[in-house]
Design a protein around this motif. Structure first.
Motif, PDB file in Angstrom:
ATOM      1  N   ARG A 194      -2.817  13.509  11.562  1.00 26.12           N
ATOM      2  CA  ARG A 194      -2.408  12.249  11.789  1.00 26.12           C
ATOM      3  C   ARG A 194      -1.210  11.676  11.012  1.00 26.12           C
ATOM      4  NH1 ARG A 194      -3.755  10.629  16.648  1.00 26.12           N
ATOM      5  NH2 ARG A 194      -5.751  10.998  17.314  1.00 26.12           N
ATOM      6  N   ALA A 195      -0.603  12.565  10.345  1.00 22.94           N
ATOM      7  CA  ALA A 195       0.642  12.327   9.515  1.00 22.94           C
ATOM      8  C   ALA A 195       1.725  13.128   9.853  1.00 22.94           C
ATOM      9  CB  ALA A 195       0.098  12.598   8.026  1.00 22.94           C
ATOM     10  N   GLY A 196       1.794  14.334   9.513  1.00 21.08           N
ATOM     11  CA  GLY A 196       3.064  15.190   9.910  1.00 21.08           C
ATOM     12  C   GLY A 196       2.954  15.188  11.738  1.00 21.08           C
ATOM     13  N   ALA A 197       1.690  15.457  12.252  1.00 21.58           N
ATOM     14  CA  ALA A 197       1.624  15.600  13.367  1.00 21.58           C
ATOM     15  C   ALA A 197       1.825  14.458  14.253  1.00 21.58           C
ATOM     16  CB  ALA A 197       0.173  15.990  13.974  1.00 21.58           C
ATOM     17  N   SER A 198       1.682  13.276  13.698  1.00 18.78           N
ATOM     18  CA  SER A 198       1.847  11.904  14.449  1.00 18.78           C
ATOM     19  C   SER A 198       3.547  11.634  14.165  1.00 18.78           C
ATOM     20  CB  SER A 198       1.332  10.821  13.711  1.00 18.78           C
ATOM     21  OG  SER A 198      -0.295  11.015  14.232  1.00 18.78           O
ATOM     22  N   LEU A 199       3.882  12.171  13.193  1.00 20.15           N
ATOM     23  CA  LEU A 199       5.474  11.902  13.009  1.00 20.15           C
ATOM     24  C   LEU A 199       6.281  12.896  13.972  1.00 20.15           C
ATOM     25  CD1 LEU A 199       8.345  13.449  11.424  1.00 20.15           C
ATOM     26  CD2 LEU A 199       7.812  10.720  11.527  1.00 20.15           C
ATOM     27  N   PHE A 200       5.730  13.898  14.401  1.00 17.94           N
ATOM     28  CA  PHE A 200       6.123  14.668  15.122  1.00 17.94           C
ATOM     29  C   PHE A 200       6.102  14.282  16.845  1.00 17.94           C
ATOM     30  CE2 PHE A 200       5.512  17.770  18.818  1.00 17.94           C
ATOM     31  CZ  PHE A 200       6.795  18.465  18.988  1.00 17.94           C
ATOM     32  N   GLU A 201       5.143  13.493  16.998  1.00 15.05           N
ATOM     33  CA  GLU A 201       4.756  12.852  18.311  1.00 15.05           C
ATOM     34  C   GLU A 201       5.953  11.765  18.150  1.00 15.05           C
ATOM     35  OE1 GLU A 201       0.026  12.884  19.549  1.00 15.05           O
ATOM     36  OE2 GLU A 201       0.543  12.283  17.737  1.00 15.05           O
ATOM     37  N   CYS A 202       6.060  10.766  17.104  1.00 18.74           N
ATOM     38  CA  CYS A 202       7.014   9.762  17.284  1.00 18.74           C
ATOM     39  C   CYS A 202       8.457  10.465  17.702  1.00 18.74           C
ATOM     40  CB  CYS A 202       7.218   9.135  15.936  1.00 18.74           C
ATOM     41  SG  CYS A 202       5.601   8.092  15.402  1.00 18.74           S
ATOM     42  N   LEU A 203       8.853  11.592  17.072  1.00 16.94           N
ATOM     43  CA  LEU A 203      10.182  11.954  17.203  1.00 16.94           C
ATOM     44  C   LEU A 203      10.271  12.562  18.781  1.00 16.94           C
ATOM     45  CD1 LEU A 203      10.834  13.794  13.858  1.00 16.94           C
ATOM     46  CD2 LEU A 203      11.621  11.613  14.574  1.00 16.94           C
ATOM     47  N   GLU A 204       9.209  13.020  19.236  1.00 12.72           N
ATOM     48  CA  GLU A 204       9.027  13.719  20.490  1.00 12.72           C
ATOM     49  C   GLU A 204       9.215  12.648  21.524  1.00 12.72           C
ATOM     50  OE1 GLU A 204       6.300  17.252  22.316  1.00 12.72           O
ATOM     51  OE2 GLU A 204       5.267  15.599  21.698  1.00 12.72           O
ATOM     52  N   SER A 238       3.369   6.147  16.099  1.00 14.45           N
ATOM     53  CA  SER A 238       3.152   6.830  17.408  1.00 14.45           C
ATOM     54  C   SER A 238       2.629   6.193  18.458  1.00 14.45           C
ATOM     55  CB  SER A 238       2.377   8.508  17.051  1.00 14.45           C
ATOM     56  OG  SER A 238       1.168   8.039  16.983  1.00 14.45           O
ATOM     57  N   GLU A 239       1.714   5.267  18.332  1.00 12.33           N
ATOM     58  CA  GLU A 239       0.941   4.556  19.187  1.00 12.33           C
ATOM     59  C   GLU A 239       1.793   3.431  19.775  1.00 12.33           C
ATOM     60  OE1 GLU A 239      -3.541   6.260  17.852  1.00 12.33           O
ATOM     61  OE2 GLU A 239      -2.534   4.434  17.019  1.00 12.33           O
ATOM     62  N   LEU A 240       2.561   2.726  18.797  1.00 12.87           N
ATOM     63  CA  LEU A 240       3.315   1.532  19.074  1.00 12.87           C
ATOM     64  C   LEU A 240       4.479   1.918  20.057  1.00 12.87           C
ATOM     65  CD1 LEU A 240       3.538  -0.339  15.804  1.00 12.87           C
ATOM     66  CD2 LEU A 240       2.078  -0.890  17.650  1.00 12.87           C
ATOM     67  N   LEU A 241       4.987   3.271  19.854  1.00  9.96           N
ATOM     68  CA  LEU A 241       6.176   3.611  20.464  1.00  9.96           C
ATOM     69  C   LEU A 241       5.524   3.833  21.924  1.00  9.96           C
ATOM     70  CD1 LEU A 241       9.031   4.194  20.143  1.00  9.96           C
ATOM     71  CD2 LEU A 241       8.224   6.507  19.611  1.00  9.96           C
ATOM     72  N   ALA A 273       0.867  -1.144  -0.065  1.00  6.53           N
ATOM     73  CA  ALA A 273       0.027   0.040   0.015  1.00  6.53           C
ATOM     74  C   ALA A 273       1.001   1.188  -0.142  1.00  6.53           C
ATOM     75  CB  ALA A 273      -1.056  -0.051   1.276  1.00  6.53           C
ATOM     76  N   LYS A 274       0.336   2.217  -0.768  1.00  2.01           N
ATOM     77  CA  LYS A 274       1.242   3.502  -0.679  1.00  2.01           C
ATOM     78  C   LYS A 274       1.361   4.052   0.845  1.00  2.01           C
ATOM     79  CE  LYS A 274       1.358   7.956  -2.919  1.00  2.01           C
ATOM     80  NZ  LYS A 274       1.406   8.780  -1.917  1.00  2.01           N
ATOM     81  N   LEU A 275       2.740   4.489   1.112  1.00  2.02           N
ATOM     82  CA  LEU A 275       2.586   5.065   2.404  1.00  2.02           C
ATOM     83  C   LEU A 275       2.075   6.162   2.792  1.00  2.02           C
ATOM     84  CD1 LEU A 275       6.549   4.118   3.100  1.00  2.02           C
ATOM     85  CD2 LEU A 275       4.722   3.122   4.233  1.00  2.02           C
ATOM     86  N   ASN A 276       1.211   6.283   3.804  1.00  2.31           N
ATOM     87  CA  ASN A 276       0.640   7.448   4.316  1.00  2.31           C
ATOM     88  C   ASN A 276       0.528   7.594   5.702  1.00  2.31           C
ATOM     89  OD1 ASN A 276      -1.237   5.589   5.100  1.00  2.31           O
ATOM     90  ND2 ASN A 276      -2.844   5.955   3.317  1.00  2.31           N
ATOM     91  N   ASN A 277      -0.474   8.315   6.388  1.00  4.07           N
ATOM     92  CA  ASN A 277      -0.777   8.758   7.599  1.00  4.07           C
ATOM     93  C   ASN A 277      -0.595   7.476   8.459  1.00  4.07           C
ATOM     94  OD1 ASN A 277      -3.731   8.128   8.562  1.00  4.07           O
ATOM     95  ND2 ASN A 277      -3.820   8.822   6.323  1.00  4.07           N
ATOM     96  N   TRP A 278      -1.102   6.251   7.918  1.00  2.80           N
ATOM     97  CA  TRP A 278      -1.102   5.069   8.901  1.00  2.80           C
ATOM     98  C   TRP A 278       0.427   4.809   9.352  1.00  2.80           C
ATOM     99  CZ3 TRP A 278      -3.961   0.102   8.415  1.00  2.80           C
ATOM    100  CH2 TRP A 278      -5.467   0.454   8.120  1.00  2.80           C
ATOM    101  N   ASN A 279       1.432   5.054   8.693  1.00  2.00           N
ATOM    102  CA  ASN A 279       2.653   5.083   9.180  1.00  2.00           C
ATOM    103  C   ASN A 279       3.023   5.622  10.512  1.00  2.00           C
ATOM    104  OD1 ASN A 279       5.703   5.266   9.241  1.00  2.00           O
ATOM    105  ND2 ASN A 279       5.623   3.795   7.971  1.00  2.00           N
ATOM    106  N   PRO A 280       3.117   6.744  10.325  1.00  2.00           N
ATOM    107  CA  PRO A 280       3.360   7.600  11.628  1.00  2.00           C
ATOM    108  C   PRO A 280       2.434   7.471  12.778  1.00  2.00           C
ATOM    109  CG  PRO A 280       2.653   9.335   9.744  1.00  2.00           C
ATOM    110  CD  PRO A 280       2.966   7.857   9.299  1.00  2.00           C
ATOM    111  N   TRP A 281       0.987   7.392  12.465  1.00  2.00           N
ATOM    112  CA  TRP A 281      -0.102   7.319  13.142  1.00  2.00           C
ATOM    113  C   TRP A 281       0.273   6.028  13.972  1.00  2.00           C
ATOM    114  CZ3 TRP A 281      -5.726   7.958  11.450  1.00  2.00           C
ATOM    115  CH2 TRP A 281      -6.610   8.131  12.511  1.00  2.00           C
ATOM    116  N   ILE A 282       0.370   4.806  13.481  1.00  2.00           N
ATOM    117  CA  ILE A 282       0.334   3.448  14.049  1.00  2.00           C
ATOM    118  C   ILE A 282       1.744   3.613  14.872  1.00  2.00           C
ATOM    119  CG2 ILE A 282       0.754   1.182  13.947  1.00  2.00           C
ATOM    120  CD1 ILE A 282      -1.504   1.130  11.650  1.00  2.00           C
TER     121      ILE A 282
END
Length: 657
Positions: A280-290, A231-234, A220-229
């Motif tokens: 749920r894309a850029g914002a979730s990526l930030f949560e991952c990095l944070e 961020s929660e898995l982390l 599947a094309k990479l989209n918001n699912w990647n950082p969204w999921i």
């Protein structure tokens, strides 16, 4: 330019270099040594404002003593049977919201208060209810339902890891962190089972199975699912996984997965899913990095990377004003899932004060932490905002409202008449292709707003159903080019697919003009017969402020029909002489002009009943169709839009007393 050895050069940040396995092994804290939330004894919970506390207790108390919403098999099966996914998801969300409010109520209640025990029991009931569910995945994502078996129901022995599953894992992980000690006083089995279910349904499948297309783009094309999921898995890993070895392995895999996402991300920071999904894309990526940088005790310079900084600017760049945003693709024109506190922190971490100012302006005078009653409820984001004293004390700000944004990778231009001023004209236009995330067939479309209100519009998307994401997607009217602001030739609209795209895309800026141009011929199938169709969208400032849409086409032979379509919001009146007035319920409108010797016009009313549309547009919109009188193989036309003064209603004459 490729990234340097440290992973911080331009291009895409190499997270596996910034946070290598050796760093993860050395610095990943053991369970219990790190938490994003303080213990219940921490005075920060008691410092929550009175109005916020009152609403927390009101929401948590509303369902006390009531049965938890049921999730029967027949409700899950509705997606396979009739395509409805909302009925199950609504009940699922209601369960999770109820648990989240109860967790907050436990945190905000004084230790000696009798109510705390009531809320702890409510939390215990909620945890147990979620652990008893057969699946945490939503029906529309379940592998057994979508796979060759076409089952009605999920397989509990092979759980699907989707947004529903990762979101549930996150909620339970935060419940563990906030109320776990209180649950242990009831019975340690509650916490043990919570951790076992999170591991078995989410963490183990993630670590041990290789079928997650959202992880690497393999299916599947990479989209918001990647950082969204992720961020929660982390957080689920940090708060519930007891094995040090598995904790490190999970974090390493998460870092690799996020690197996959960043490698595929447009370098201009644009989000081809639109502003709604950015949260749920850029914002979730930030949560991952944070979260990652907090866990490992170093940010390794990641927040200085040009791409990470550019991603923070996207919601600023696409903001129209007064709750409206530029909404290409599936997102609504009035985004509902904004989290200003998160964007505020993102601006601070990347050293961009205007991003933080936009976030504070976005909040307005609303509660700084709790969502609006009609908005989604995310315990993680609420807790982050609730405990951020800097955010809570941030003074009011005004929207920055940049005058010009050109995103060359996603091929989107947003331009307004004056910087920092929502009054006057704004235009947004896009090129791109017809296989973008949450794609609509809309290459070359545009939006025109007056005084921060879109009047030539993108309708957005209706309530998600089975056909929204299967082969029937482009049978839905709002996905088709016929219901976007693009031409139709011989009844033929654009086709879906990466090959159907804009070419010769360019943006130019002069002293009083912003201009976007592209050739949209390749977005149409061969039967349209297009050699070229160059569209130029131009915002002209100065005394004669206007938007011009220039179309110049060459077709292999004269078509039988040629039409220009426009979707509009507001009262639409077609006048003689090539003019139409678009008037909103309040404020100034828009006047359109075209060559009446070349095109006739008629207006079509489009009543709306789907709540996803009516909450944005009300009871209806219109489609304005300009039809060529003598369709020719080659032609040129200019549509002009100017601000229309507001209606002046006649004064009421009151009878004499």
């Amino acid at each position: 330019m490729e990234d340097g050895e440290d992973g911080t050069a331009s291009g895409h940040p190499r997270l596996t270099r910034l946070f290598p396995p050796s760093l993860v092994a050395a610095r990943m804290p053991a369970i219990g040594d790190w938490s994003p939330v303080p213990p219940l004894s921490d005075p920060r919970w008691r410092a929550v404002g009175e109005c916020t506390r009152s609403r927390v207790f009101e929401e948590a108390s509303a369902s006390l003593g009531l049965p938890w919403p049921g999730l029967p098999a027949s409700l899950f099966a509705r997606f396979a049977r009739d395509g409805d996914r909302s009925a199950y998801q609504d009940a699922c969300f209601a369960r999770r919201n109820r648990l989240a409010w109860a967790v907050l109520a436990v945190a905000c209640t004084e230790e000696e208060a009798s109510e705390r025990g009531t809320y702890v029991d409510e939390v215990m009931d909620g945890v147990w209810a979620l652990c008893e569910e057969t699946t945490w995945a939503w029906p529309a994502h379940d592998f057994r339902v979508l796979g060759p078996e076409h089952g009605l129901l999920p397989d509990p022995d092979r759980p699907t890891l989707d947004l529903g599953a990762s979101g549930t894992a996150l909620l339970l992980a935060l419940t563990d962190a906030v109320a776990g000690d209180e649950l242990d006083r009831r019975d340690p089995m509650v916490r043990r089972r919570l951790r076992r279910e999170v591991s078995g349904r989410v963490l183990e499948p993630y670590l041990e199975r290789e079928e997650w297309g959202w992880y690497d783009g393999s299916t599947a094309k990479l989209n918001n699912w990647n950082p969204w999921i992720h961020s929660e898995l982390l957080l689920a890993t940090a708060l519930t996984e007891e094995s040090d070895e598995r904790r490190s392995a999970l974090v390493r895999r998460i870092i690799e997965g996020l690197e996959n996402y960043l490698h595929a991300h447009p370098r201009d920071g644009g989000c081809d899913e639109g502003p709604h999904y950015w949260w749920r894309a850029g914002a979730s990526l930030f949560e991952c990095l944070e979260t990652l940088t907090s866990l490992l005790g170093t940010d390794a310079g990641v927040f200085d990377h040009p791409l990470i900084r550019a991603m923070a600017r996207y919601p600023v760049s696409t903001w129209i004003g007064d709750g409206w945003a530029v909404n290409f693709a599936d997102g609504p024109a009035r985004p509902r899932e904004t989290t200003p506190a998160l964007l505020y922190r993102y601006g601070l971490r990347t050293g961009q004060p205007d991003v933080s100012a936009h976030a504070r302006a976005l909040l307005g005078d609303a509660d700084a932490a709790l969502p609006r009653p009609d908005a989604p409820f995310d315990l993680r984001r609420v807790a982050d905002a609730l405990l951020d004293t800097g955010w809570q004390a941030a003074p009011a700000e005004v929207f920055p409202l940049p005058e010009h944004t050109w995103l060359p990778d996603v091929e989107v231009l947003v331009a307004r008449a004056r910087p920092g001023d929502a009054q006057g004209l704004l235009v947004a236009a896009k090129g791109g292709h017809n296989n973008e995330s949450h794609n609509h067939n809309d290459v070359g479309t545009f939006i025109i707003a007056v005084d921060a209100h879109p009047l030539v519009i993108d309708a957005g998307v209706g309530t998600y159903r089975r056909e929204t994401f299967n082969a029937d997607r482009y049978g839905i009217w709002s996905m088709t080019s016929e219901y976007h602001n693009v031409p139709v030739v011989d009844g033929v609209g654009q086709s879906p697919g990466t090959d159907f795209r804009a070419t010769s895309v360019a943006a130019r800026r002069g002293p009083d003009t912003d201009e976007f141009s592209c050739d949209i011929a390749a977005a149409y199938p061969p039967q349209a017969g297009l050699r070229s169709w160059v569209r130029t969208v131009r915002l002209v400032g100065g005394d004669d402020e206007r938007v011009e849409i220039d179309d110049h086409w060459e077709i292999r032979s004269a078509p039988k029909s040629l039409a220009l379509h426009l979707l509009v919001h507001g009262d639409l009146v077609v006048e003689p002489g090539g003019r139409a007035d678009i008037r909103p319920a309040t404020g100034r409108g828009l006047q359109l002009h075209w060559d009446s010797s070349a095109f006739t016009a008629h207006a079509e009313a489009m009543p709306l009943s789907d709540p996803a549309f009516t909450r944005v547009w009300g009871a209806g919109i219109h489609r304005l169709v300009l039809t060529a009188i003598r369709p020719a193989a080659e032609g040129r036309h200019t549509l002009t839009a100017r601000v229309l003064t507001a209606r002046v209603l006649p004064a009421r004459v009151l009878p004499d007393a």
